[in-house]
Design a protein around this motif. Structure first.
Motif, PDB file in Angstrom:
ATOM      1  N   GLY A  71       0.763  -1.239   0.000  1.00  8.12           N
ATOM      2  CA  GLY A  71       0.000   0.000   0.000  1.00  8.12           C
ATOM      3  C   GLY A  71       0.793   1.288   0.000  1.00  8.12           C
ATOM      4  O   GLY A  71       0.304   2.307   0.466  1.00  8.12           O
ATOM      5  N   TYR A  72       2.003   1.255  -0.554  1.00  7.09           N
ATOM      6  CA  TYR A  72       2.819   2.473  -0.615  1.00  7.09           C
ATOM      7  C   TYR A  72       3.281   2.732  -2.039  1.00  7.09           C
ATOM      8  O   TYR A  72       3.587   1.807  -2.790  1.00  7.09           O
ATOM      9  CB  TYR A  72       4.054   2.348   0.284  1.00  7.09           C
ATOM     10  CG  TYR A  72       3.713   2.533   1.744  1.00  7.09           C
ATOM     11  CD1 TYR A  72       3.815   3.790   2.343  1.00  7.09           C
ATOM     12  CD2 TYR A  72       3.271   1.469   2.512  1.00  7.09           C
ATOM     13  CE1 TYR A  72       3.489   3.962   3.670  1.00  7.09           C
ATOM     14  CE2 TYR A  72       2.940   1.639   3.843  1.00  7.09           C
ATOM     15  CZ  TYR A  72       3.055   2.893   4.415  1.00  7.09           C
ATOM     16  OH  TYR A  72       2.715   3.063   5.728  1.00  7.09           O
ATOM     17  N   ASP A  73       3.330   4.019  -2.403  1.00  7.85           N
ATOM     18  CA  ASP A  73       3.863   4.453  -3.696  1.00  7.85           C
ATOM     19  C   ASP A  73       5.303   4.901  -3.510  1.00  7.85           C
ATOM     20  O   ASP A  73       5.583   5.740  -2.646  1.00  7.85           O
ATOM     21  CB  ASP A  73       3.075   5.659  -4.228  1.00  7.85           C
ATOM     22  CG  ASP A  73       1.808   5.268  -4.948  1.00  7.85           C
ATOM     23  OD1 ASP A  73       1.788   4.205  -5.585  1.00  7.85           O
ATOM     24  OD2 ASP A  73       0.835   6.046  -4.871  1.00  7.85           O
ATOM     25  N   PRO A 173       2.077   6.725   1.527  1.00  4.85           N
ATOM     26  CA  PRO A 173       0.976   5.766   1.580  1.00  4.85           C
ATOM     27  C   PRO A 173      -0.019   6.031   0.457  1.00  4.85           C
ATOM     28  O   PRO A 173      -0.293   7.178   0.118  1.00  4.85           O
ATOM     29  CB  PRO A 173       0.335   5.999   2.954  1.00  4.85           C
ATOM     30  CG  PRO A 173       0.900   7.267   3.473  1.00  4.85           C
ATOM     31  CD  PRO A 173       2.110   7.606   2.670  1.00  4.85           C
ATOM     32  N   MET A 174      -0.542   4.961  -0.124  1.00 11.20           N
ATOM     33  CA  MET A 174      -1.575   5.098  -1.147  1.00 11.20           C
ATOM     34  C   MET A 174      -2.840   5.627  -0.486  1.00 11.20           C
ATOM     35  O   MET A 174      -3.124   5.303   0.674  1.00 11.20           O
ATOM     36  CB  MET A 174      -1.857   3.739  -1.797  1.00 11.20           C
ATOM     37  CG  MET A 174      -0.737   3.204  -2.619  1.00 11.20           C
ATOM     38  SD  MET A 174      -1.164   1.556  -3.267  1.00 11.20           S
ATOM     39  CE  MET A 174       0.237   1.253  -4.318  1.00 11.20           C
ATOM     40  N   ALA A 175      -3.610   6.428  -1.234  1.00 14.34           N
ATOM     41  CA  ALA A 175      -4.846   6.998  -0.696  1.00 14.34           C
ATOM     42  C   ALA A 175      -5.843   5.897  -0.334  1.00 14.34           C
ATOM     43  O   ALA A 175      -6.521   5.969   0.684  1.00 14.34           O
ATOM     44  CB  ALA A 175      -5.454   7.968  -1.705  1.00 14.34           C
ATOM     45  N   GLN A 176      -5.926   4.891  -1.167  1.00  9.10           N
ATOM     46  CA  GLN A 176      -6.826   3.759  -0.924  1.00  9.10           C
ATOM     47  C   GLN A 176      -6.011   2.486  -0.881  1.00  9.10           C
ATOM     48  O   GLN A 176      -5.249   2.208  -1.798  1.00  9.10           O
ATOM     49  CB  GLN A 176      -7.863   3.649  -2.051  1.00  9.10           C
ATOM     50  CG  GLN A 176      -8.742   4.868  -2.205  1.00  9.10           C
ATOM     51  CD  GLN A 176      -9.716   5.012  -1.045  1.00  9.10           C
ATOM     52  OE1 GLN A 176     -10.252   4.029  -0.553  1.00  9.10           O
ATOM     53  NE2 GLN A 176      -9.930   6.242  -0.598  1.00  9.10           N
ATOM     54  N   ARG A 177      -6.156   1.708   0.200  1.00  9.81           N
ATOM     55  CA  ARG A 177      -5.456   0.426   0.304  1.00  9.81           C
ATOM     56  C   ARG A 177      -6.483  -0.684   0.421  1.00  9.81           C
ATOM     57  O   ARG A 177      -7.499  -0.534   1.092  1.00  9.81           O
ATOM     58  CB  ARG A 177      -4.517   0.421   1.511  1.00  9.81           C
ATOM     59  CG  ARG A 177      -3.300   1.286   1.318  1.00  9.81           C
ATOM     60  CD  ARG A 177      -2.218   0.994   2.330  1.00  9.81           C
ATOM     61  NE  ARG A 177      -2.538   1.435   3.676  1.00  9.81           N
ATOM     62  CZ  ARG A 177      -2.120   2.565   4.216  1.00  9.81           C
ATOM     63  NH1 ARG A 177      -1.367   3.383   3.525  1.00  9.81           N
ATOM     64  NH2 ARG A 177      -2.429   2.891   5.443  1.00  9.81           N
ATOM     65  N   THR A 178      -6.179  -1.792  -0.222  1.00 10.16           N
ATOM     66  CA  THR A 178      -7.075  -2.948  -0.176  1.00 10.16           C
ATOM     67  C   THR A 178      -6.869  -3.692   1.138  1.00 10.16           C
ATOM     68  O   THR A 178      -5.826  -3.544   1.790  1.00 10.16           O
ATOM     69  CB  THR A 178      -6.783  -3.907  -1.346  1.00 10.16           C
ATOM     70  OG1 THR A 178      -5.475  -4.468  -1.150  1.00 10.16           O
ATOM     71  CG2 THR A 178      -6.858  -3.196  -2.699  1.00 10.16           C
TER      72      THR A 178
END
Length: 194
Positions: A71-73, A173-178
């Motif tokens: 979940g990180y860019d 961190p990604m805005a939306q994480r699964t």
């Protein structure tokens, strides 16, 4: 996990011994580390390939893919920003001194700038403060070649430096994480004590 791998190495190579603190009874070699990875993962072929590609070889790890899985860019710090090198500049006796080693892949290193050198000017702009350096670099265009004047061991030198695109990366961190990414992240950051 990394904990499991380090525990495997510690059990085999961490027994203290010798003349001073930090010495061990059985120091390890690269082959020992590869064998420890094979034991930890239960996959000798994986360990052999990993070492051939990323430890002995020079292929970078797939960081973008690995961080995206949790979940990180991993992205450019500043897209197309001008860059001459990461310099630790300190004001000493009214002179701007390079306070630590320069990095071999950066233009300032290639120009011959090193620890203890004094930055004088960049592209004709006098440099007296760290902010002066930052502003002078920010005003440059990627691909441009400018004169860098510096003092090294009492000698004034002028070198041509070519401005690069800033290679540094940042992790966000990604805005939306699964839920899968969250679960992997939780497992990645947790520790299992045995």
């Amino acid at each position: 996990t990394l904990d499991d791998f380090m525990r495997t190495l510690w059990k085999t190579h961490g027994v203290p011994a010798g003349r001073a603190p930090g010495y061990v009874a059985r120091p390890y070699t690269l082959q020992d580390v590869e064998a420890a990875l094979a034991r930890t993962t239960g996959d000798a072929a994986f360990a052999r390939e990993f070492f051939a590609r990323h430890v002995i070889g020079t292929e970078p790890l797939p960081y973008r893919r690995l961080f995206a899985a949790v979940g990180y860019d991993l992205r450019e710090r500043a897209a197309n920003a001008p860059f001459l090198g990461a310099l630790d500049l300190r004001l000493q006796q009214k002179r701007l001194v390079v306070a630590s080693n320069t990095i071999a892949t950066h233009p300032v290193y290639e120009a011959g700038v090193g620890r203890g050198d004094v930055i004088v000017s960049l592209g004709g702009t006098p440099i007296a403060q760290p902010e002066d350096w930052e502003q002078a670099v920010a005003a440059l265009a990627v691909g441009a070649t400018v004169d860098l004047v510096f003092e090294s061991r009492g000698e004034t030198k002028t070198a041509k430096v070519t401005v690069q695109k800033d290679p540094r990366l940042t992790l966000a961190p990604m805005a939306q994480r699964t839920p899968e990414q969250e679960a992997l992240r939780a497992g990645w950051l947790s520790s299992r004590v045995k």
